[in-house]
Design a protein around this motif. Sequence first.
Motif, PDB file in Angstrom:
ATOM      1  N   VAL A   1       0.846  -1.207   0.000  1.00 14.38           N
ATOM      2  CA  VAL A   1       0.000   0.000   0.000  1.00 14.38           C
ATOM      3  C   VAL A   1       0.875   1.248   0.000  1.00 14.38           C
ATOM      4  CG1 VAL A   1      -1.572   1.345   1.452  1.00 14.38           C
ATOM      5  CG2 VAL A   1      -2.013  -1.072   1.064  1.00 14.38           C
ATOM      6  N   LEU A   2       1.946   1.233   0.794  1.00  9.33           N
ATOM      7  CA  LEU A   2       2.859   2.387   0.844  1.00  9.33           C
ATOM      8  C   LEU A   2       3.470   2.650  -0.525  1.00  9.33           C
ATOM      9  CD1 LEU A   2       4.926   2.107   4.158  1.00  9.33           C
ATOM     10  CD2 LEU A   2       3.342   3.909   3.510  1.00  9.33           C
ATOM     11  N   ILE A   3       3.882   1.584  -1.197  1.00 11.31           N
ATOM     12  CA  ILE A   3       4.509   1.749  -2.515  1.00 11.31           C
ATOM     13  C   ILE A   3       3.488   2.286  -3.511  1.00 11.31           C
ATOM     14  CG2 ILE A   3       5.447   0.460  -4.480  1.00 11.31           C
ATOM     15  CD1 ILE A   3       7.028  -1.198  -2.529  1.00 11.31           C
ATOM     16  N   LEU A   4       2.267   1.754  -3.464  1.00  9.60           N
ATOM     17  CA  LEU A   4       1.224   2.238  -4.385  1.00  9.60           C
ATOM     18  C   LEU A   4       0.929   3.714  -4.124  1.00  9.60           C
ATOM     19  CD1 LEU A   4      -1.266  -0.767  -4.384  1.00  9.60           C
ATOM     20  CD2 LEU A   4       0.125   0.028  -6.293  1.00  9.60           C
ATOM     21  N   MET A   5       0.855   4.084  -2.836  1.00  7.48           N
ATOM     22  CA  MET A   5       0.596   5.491  -2.503  1.00  7.48           C
ATOM     23  C   MET A   5       1.743   6.365  -2.954  1.00  7.48           C
ATOM     24  SD  MET A   5      -1.030   5.106   1.299  1.00  7.48           S
ATOM     25  CE  MET A   5      -0.737   6.771   1.766  1.00  7.48           C
ATOM     26  N   SER A   6       2.965   5.832  -2.860  1.00  5.81           N
ATOM     27  CA  SER A   6       4.124   6.654  -3.190  1.00  5.81           C
ATOM     28  C   SER A   6       4.212   6.929  -4.688  1.00  5.81           C
ATOM     29  CB  SER A   6       5.407   5.963  -2.714  1.00  5.81           C
ATOM     30  OG  SER A   6       5.671   4.847  -3.516  1.00  5.81           O
ATOM     31  N   THR A   7       3.560   6.102  -5.506  1.00 10.65           N
ATOM     32  CA  THR A   7       3.654   6.305  -6.957  1.00 10.65           C
ATOM     33  C   THR A   7       2.510   7.168  -7.492  1.00 10.65           C
ATOM     34  OG1 THR A   7       2.451   4.246  -7.308  1.00 10.65           O
ATOM     35  CG2 THR A   7       4.851   4.128  -7.374  1.00 10.65           C
ATOM     36  N   LYS A   8       1.574   7.542  -6.608  1.00 10.73           N
ATOM     37  CA  LYS A   8       0.419   8.321  -7.084  1.00 10.73           C
ATOM     38  C   LYS A   8       0.629   9.810  -6.845  1.00 10.73           C
ATOM     39  CE  LYS A   8      -3.639   5.549  -7.102  1.00 10.73           C
ATOM     40  NZ  LYS A   8      -5.004   5.434  -6.700  1.00 10.73           N
ATOM     41  N   ASN A   9       0.052  10.584  -7.687  1.00  7.41           N
ATOM     42  CA  ASN A   9      -0.017  12.048  -7.508  1.00  7.41           C
ATOM     43  C   ASN A   9       1.320  12.706  -7.235  1.00  7.41           C
ATOM     44  OD1 ASN A   9      -2.818  11.869  -7.743  1.00  7.41           O
ATOM     45  ND2 ASN A   9      -3.041  11.449  -5.566  1.00  7.41           N
ATOM     46  N   ILE A  10       2.323  12.289  -8.008  1.00  6.56           N
ATOM     47  CA  ILE A  10       3.622  12.964  -7.890  1.00  6.56           C
ATOM     48  C   ILE A  10       3.554  14.204  -8.756  1.00  6.56           C
ATOM     49  CG2 ILE A  10       6.099  12.766  -8.229  1.00  6.56           C
ATOM     50  CD1 ILE A  10       5.824   9.774  -7.734  1.00  6.56           C
ATOM     51  N   SER A  11       3.372  15.337  -8.108  1.00  7.82           N
ATOM     52  CA  SER A  11       3.123  16.566  -8.888  1.00  7.82           C
ATOM     53  C   SER A  11       4.253  17.572  -8.738  1.00  7.82           C
ATOM     54  CB  SER A  11       1.808  17.204  -8.432  1.00  7.82           C
ATOM     55  OG  SER A  11       1.862  17.401  -7.037  1.00  7.82           O
ATOM     56  N   GLY A  12       5.234  17.249  -7.950  1.00  4.43           N
ATOM     57  CA  GLY A  12       6.302  18.235  -7.794  1.00  4.43           C
ATOM     58  C   GLY A  12       7.415  17.677  -6.931  1.00  4.43           C
TER      59      GLY A  12
END
Lengths: 98, 187
Positions: free
Chosen positions: B80-91
């Motif tokens: 879950v942490l890895i999935l969250m870390s790959t989402k919404n990288i906007s800056g």
Amino acid sequence: MTRNRAPSQSTCLVLSELCQQPQYGYALMKKTGLKSGTLYPILMRLKDRGFLTSNWEEPQILGRPPRQSYELTPNGRAYANEVLAPDTQPAILRGIKT
Amino acid sequence: MILSPQTWLKWAAKLMPPSRKDWLAAMQNELEQISGPAEQNLFAFGCFKAALLEGARSRKGLSWLARSGGAAALFAFSTVLILMSTKNISGPETLALSKLMTVLAVFYMCGAALLMASLKALKIYAGIGFCIAALMMSYLLSAAPSYAYLPSKYLAALSFETAGAMATLFMASIYLNWLYDPAIHDA
């Protein structure tokens, strides 16, 4: 820690057969209709509680390995008489001789 | 049931706890008395099921089940942490946070592996992890340093969560060791 819940019908079947005479594992399976996967855990529990003893016996046929027979201990007989008493056993077992 | 009776009993031998080996020998000898391949197969398969049950009920089996559950939970959390870390990288801010979460995820996966491998190693891992997380948290809260892309309060929150997870793992390893150690319970 021991639990004092009522024995299952399968356990009652095994106890009623062992009350008559010592038995081998396969013979118990045939007489009770239980499969080995059900029978052996029951025998293990009975032995753990001191109700059963097992004895290695020399084979009757030459070339065969020794067999283990199972017999109720005096405590086991008392336990069997208690659980197989007419007023405590399930209706399905009422026809079995003890 | 396409395996032979001997194969079923071989597997039963692997699963049966050492205290039940006499029963296994009785089953193996009893098989010799049975004629007919179908009957033999049924008998041997039942013996395998009995061994599986006894193995699961043994201290070693229960410890394995508890540790597998814990390792699966840790692994799921890491995923879950890895999935969250790959989402919404906007800056750069979210990129830095996602890298940190990935590092944490890998750290938790190591915990999952150690949980299966060795309770002693897990205790050492959890102890060291807790100390590092606790030190980081106290530093971040007291000094409140400013980092380019990561607010110190986020780091403090992650440290707090990691310290909590490590403390839980440490206590779990002690409890599992006490619960399922034959040297303690089998007098």
